[in-house]
Design a protein around this motif. Structure first.
Motif, short mmCIF file in Angstrom:
data_model
loop_
_atom_site.label_atom_id
_atom_site.label_comp_id
_atom_site.label_asym_id
_atom_site.label_seq_id
_atom_site.Cartn_x
_atom_site.Cartn_y
_atom_site.Cartn_z
N ALA A 4 -54.42 -14.01 5.86
CA ALA A 4 -54.27 -13.14 6.80
C ALA A 4 -53.60 -11.80 6.77
N ALA A 5 -52.58 -11.84 5.73
CA ALA A 5 -51.97 -10.61 5.64
C ALA A 5 -52.76 -9.79 4.70
N ALA A 6 -53.52 -10.17 3.78
CA ALA A 6 -54.43 -9.54 3.03
C ALA A 6 -55.62 -8.95 3.72
N SER A 7 -56.05 -10.02 4.85
CA SER A 7 -57.17 -9.25 5.68
C SER A 7 -56.84 -8.22 6.50
N SER A 8 -55.43 -8.12 7.10
CA SER A 8 -54.65 -7.08 7.78
C SER A 8 -54.58 -5.99 6.82
N SER A 9 -54.16 -5.99 5.66
CA SER A 9 -53.90 -4.74 5.03
C SER A 9 -55.14 -4.34 4.71
N TRP A 10 -56.42 -5.00 4.30
CA TRP A 10 -57.57 -4.35 3.90
C TRP A 10 -58.23 -3.76 5.16
N ARG A 11 -58.08 -4.28 6.46
CA ARG A 11 -58.47 -3.54 7.65
C ARG A 11 -57.75 -2.31 7.84
N GLY A 12 -56.41 -2.44 7.42
CA GLY A 12 -55.72 -1.18 7.73
C GLY A 12 -56.13 -0.08 6.81
N GLY A 13 -56.57 -0.37 5.65
CA GLY A 13 -56.87 0.54 4.78
C GLY A 13 -58.40 1.17 5.07
N ARG A 14 -59.08 0.20 5.64
CA ARG A 14 -60.67 0.59 6.11
C ARG A 14 -60.45 1.36 7.28
N THR A 15 -59.64 1.19 8.11
CA THR A 15 -59.12 2.00 9.33
C THR A 15 -58.79 3.59 8.83
N ARG A 16 -57.98 3.54 8.01
CA ARG A 16 -57.41 4.72 7.53
C ARG A 16 -58.66 5.64 6.90
#
Length: 89
Positions: A4-16
């Motif tokens: 879940a944390a890895a997925s959230s981090s990946w989405r955050g980077g993608r959004t950025r």
């Protein structure tokens, strides 16, 4: 790091990254509109570029955008406003 944390981090980077790309596109459009003398339209795209530079934490884009804002205000004879952009962080 859990899934879940890895997925959230990946989405955050993608959004950025998405915000960075939109910001750069808005900046480029504003730059071309400024060159074409379409200052009012350019202003709207500069606002978008500034907002996206904040979302993406892209300091280079923010600096470029503020510089173009100052240039645009200078071209419009609004020198006090132009200086104000030059003094922003």
């Amino acid at each position: 790091m859990g899934v879940a944390a890895a997925s959230s981090s990946w989405r955050g980077g993608r959004t950025r990254r998405r915000s960075e790309l939109i910001g750069r596109a808005a900046y480029t459009l504003a730059d071309r509109l400024t060159l074409a003398g379409r200052h009012q339209e350019a202003t709207a795209h500069l606002s978008e570029a500034l907002m996206m530079s904040d979302e993406s934490e892209d300091r280079a884009l923010r600096a470029q955008t503020l510089k173009l804002c100052a240039t645009l205000h200078g071209l419009q004879g609004r020198l006090d406003d132009a200086v104000g952009y030059g003094e922003r962080d």
